[in-house]
Design a protein around this motif. Structure first.
Motif, short mmCIF file in Angstrom:
data_model
loop_
_atom_site.label_atom_id
_atom_site.label_comp_id
_atom_site.label_asym_id
_atom_site.label_seq_id
_atom_site.Cartn_x
_atom_site.Cartn_y
_atom_site.Cartn_z
N UNK B 155 0.83 -1.19 0.00
CA UNK B 155 0.00 0.00 0.00
C UNK B 155 0.88 1.25 0.00
N UNK B 156 0.22 2.42 -0.13
CA UNK B 156 0.97 3.65 -0.38
C UNK B 156 1.94 4.02 0.75
N UNK B 157 1.58 3.70 1.96
CA UNK B 157 2.46 4.05 3.09
C UNK B 157 3.74 3.22 3.04
N UNK B 159 5.04 2.03 0.36
CA UNK B 159 5.82 2.51 -0.78
C UNK B 159 6.57 3.80 -0.41
N UNK B 182 -0.18 9.05 -4.21
CA UNK B 182 0.37 8.35 -5.37
C UNK B 182 1.03 9.27 -6.40
N UNK B 185 4.43 10.20 -5.08
CA UNK B 185 5.34 9.05 -5.15
C UNK B 185 5.79 8.81 -6.60
#
Lengths: 205, 485
Positions: B155-157, B159, B182, B185
């Protein structure tokens, strides 16, 4: 035995377990013929193309040939630097001609204006075969805004029609919308590597 | 990697993973269904593509020779590779010939299959993945878990943390104050990788298709990292499985229609690049193509399962598979996960040697969804059953009889006489109470764990609790008429 012979022998024994290996047949590559443009597409196909391009979050502007220069100029008016390929056939004051610019130089330019080879209506795709007015492959890749001029007569209906009109020996880039990724939790993000904005200018008579 | 049943048990306990997967596969399924409904004759297209692939495979030797001849005529150098070692050697040799220590890579299943990055690293050559998801996987010292969205399990955290902690060590560091948005990132990845694209002199790619009569290679992608690798460096090496060949340019029509719609649910992927050898003045001026076997001829030799080589790596079968959706890609212990991985791995590697590979044909409920969804109509469920047979055959000579065989013999004995069956039923009814348990989320009493040898069964399945009284006992107790009243 060389790797080539071993792989070919393995393929043949897989296909014809009983037969002894047949003599290699190296047919010379036939030269495909590429037909010229068919008749102009109907408005229905052109409108479908415009709609499908827009579905990809690309911008689409339709205009007549007489207004083209003005339309393109206003699209790139705010860009820091514009590069154009040889043979664009369009007056764009202040634009840099791509005279074998290095990748680093192209990276410093914000916008690029090119023509296309074909537009595919059903998929909303523009195809560049990097001929005259379309630039080398890196020219439409490094700048962040790609303005692509498509003549209505270049629009074909679907992928099959496009393949029939394209020369497979030329390098090609098929572009459907801006660069995009959905790799982070499947939320779509424009950009990452290629141009973050694609603006298709569809030119009629 | 542990065999599937062991890995699956661990994955099933990971609620976050299951949530991520359910969201991702559900989203792709819905998008795919919508763009497929737009087409008039999906089934016809699918059958056409299947036929094209089958006919190509039936004359694969001729098509490969044609491909070699046309590539060579267009200025490319063609290499043949029997196995992973051959292919990796070619890539390393090309790099060494130019004194190159860093290569950029387009996402490619074939190069993952041959463990190219690891082999190059042993020889002091760094291979940098440039697809966003592959970058996340590589920086996180992780393995891909999906063919198309390899970081689907993150998940985004997670990443954000990987980028913040790892990017700096291998190039341009992530900007300060990196958030988990996102877009932010992706922006960090853009800057990090642009530096690599502009400075790296060699790229490695795979190919989605290789057109025999024109020597045209095709790569489909979304981000533009493929275009960067295919055009900016001076030297390009493409590792292409021998099953990727299609005879003619016009054959691409069905595949370029089926692939994007099946994989990402789009009418067309953002970028498709085609090239035929060297284009003077544009793109790499030295082009190599490695034609890779690595077990493909083994699959080709299986008349029925050969159809698995039609696979265009769209991952539609992963996204509909109830098993994949719950356990994710790592469980399959290979670069090809999901239903297609469950048949490709045993076909490429052969069965009877490695327990992890032999377990894969059983990693399925045989519900058939994978076969229905496959854009090239591979009968995946049929091949799963076929390979189960091969696995059993491969172990017929093993010393000890299999637990299944023992159980079947015992069942035959028990069911062979009414008295023994009655005794068995009484014992089961009494014993059931000992192991009675329940699963979270259901009220139905189940047996979750049996003592050995039954533990082999319950390791991967629950068992309904047998009634305390058997039907025949009830019949005797209530009597024929009493039971009906």
């Amino acid at each position: 035995m060389s790797a080539r012979e071993e792989v070919l022998a393995a393929v043949r024994s897989a296909l014809h377990p009983a037969a002894s290996s047949p003599a290699p047949v190296a047919s010379p590559p036939p030269v495909p013929s590429v037909p010229g443009p068919d008749q102009a597409p109907g408005e229905e196909v052109v409108a479908l193309f415009a709609g499908r391009v827009a579905d990809y979050r690309a911008e689409v502007t339709r205009c007549g040939a007489a207004e083209l220069a003005e339309v393109v100029s206003s699209i790139v008016a705010d860009a820091h630097g514009v590069v154009v390929p040889p043979g664009l056939d369009l007056e764009l004051p202040g634009a840099t001609l791509d005279d074998d610019l290095t990748a680093a130089q192209l990276d410093g330019i914000e916008a690029v204006v090119t023509r296309a080879s074909i537009g595919i209506a059903v998929t909303g795709t523009v195809v560049l075969d990097h001929g005259r007015g379309q630039g080398r492959r890196s020219v439409t890749l490094l700048p962040d805004l790609h303005v692509c001029i498509v003549d209505e007569r270049q629009v074909v209906s679907d992928v099959g029609d496009a393949l029939a009109r394209l020369d497979p020996r030329r390098p090609q880039t098929w572009v459907s919308g801006p660069s995009a990724t959905s790799d982070i939790e499947l939320s779509r993000v424009e950009g990452v590597h290629g141009p973050r904005r694609l603006h298709v200018v569809l030119v009629g008579d | 990697m542990p065999p599937f049943p062991t890995a699956a048990r661990a994955a099933l306990g990971d609620a976050q993973l299951r949530r991520n997967l359910a969201h991702a596969t559900g989203t792709i399924r819905a998008k795919r269904a919508a763009v497929i409904d737009e087409l008039e004759d999906w089934e016809g297209l699918r059958q056409r593509a299947a036929r094209t692939k089958d006919e190509t495979l039936a004359h694969l030797d001729e098509h490969l020779l044609t491909l070699e001849a046309s590539l060579t005529a267009r200025g490319a150098t063609v290499h043949w590779a029997r196995d992973a070692a051959d292919a990796c050697r070619v890539v390393a040799d090309v790099a060494r010939a130019h004194g190159i220590r860093d290569v950029v890579k387009v996402k490619s299943m074939a190069t993952q299959e041959i463990q190219l990055n690891e082999t190059l690293a042993e020889q002091g050559i760094s291979a940098w993945e440039t697809d966003l998801a592959e970058l996340i996987v590589q920086l996180g010292d992780d393995l891909p878990s999906h063919i198309l969205v390899p970081a689907i399990h993150r998940n985004r955290t997670e990443i954000r943390d990987i980028f913040r902690d790892r990017m700096g060590a291998v190039g341009r560091a992530a900007p300060d104050g990196l958030t988990d948005d996102p877009a932010v990132l992706a922006g960090a990845a853009r800057l990090h990788l642009r530096e690599k694209f502009l400075s790296t002199r060699m790229a490695v790619s795979g190919a989605n298709f290789a057109v025999a009569d024109t020597g045209t290679l095709v790569v489909v992608e979304s981000e533009g990292n493929g275009r960067m690798c295919l055009t900016l460096p001076e030297v390009l090496v493409s590792v292409v499985g021998i099953e990727k060949v299609v005879p003619t340019w016009s054959d691409l029509e069905s595949f370029l229609t089926l692939l994007p719609r099946s994989s990402t649910g789009e009418r067309m992927n953002p970028y498709t690049s085609t090239w035929s050898g060297v284009a003077p003045g544009d793109g790499p001026q030295e082009v190599h193509v490695v034609l890779l076997d690595n077990g493909r001829t083994k699959a080709l030799a299986d008349d029925f399962a050969r159809q698995a080589l039609r696979c265009i790596r769209c991952s539609a079968c992963l996204n509909v598979c109830p098993v994949y959706e719950r356990v994710g890609g790592h469980t399959y212990g290979s670069v090809y996960p999901g239903p297609i991985g469950a048949i490709l791995n045993p076909l490429l590697k052969g069965v009877g040697q490695d327990p992890a590979t032999d377990a894969l044909p059983y990693a399925s409920t045989l519900c058939g969804a994978c076969g229905d969804v496959c854009p090239v109509a591979i009968d995946i469920p049929g091949i799963l059953v076929h390979l189960r047979g091969k696995v059993v055959d491969a172990h017929r000579g093993d010393g000890l009889p299999k637990a299944e065989a023992v159980a079947m013999k015992a069942a035959a004995w028990g069911l062979g006489s009414a008295a023994r069956l009655g005794l068995g039923e009484r014992l089961l009814g009494a014993a059931a109470g000992l192991w009675r348990g329940s699963r979270a989320g259901t009220t139905r009493p189940v047996i979750t764990r049996l003592p050995w040898p039954g533990s082999h069964w319950t390791r991967a399945r629950d068992l309904p609790v047998p009634p305390r009284e058997s039907f025949r006992a009830w019949w005797r107790r209530t009597g024929r008429d009493g039971g009906a009243s």
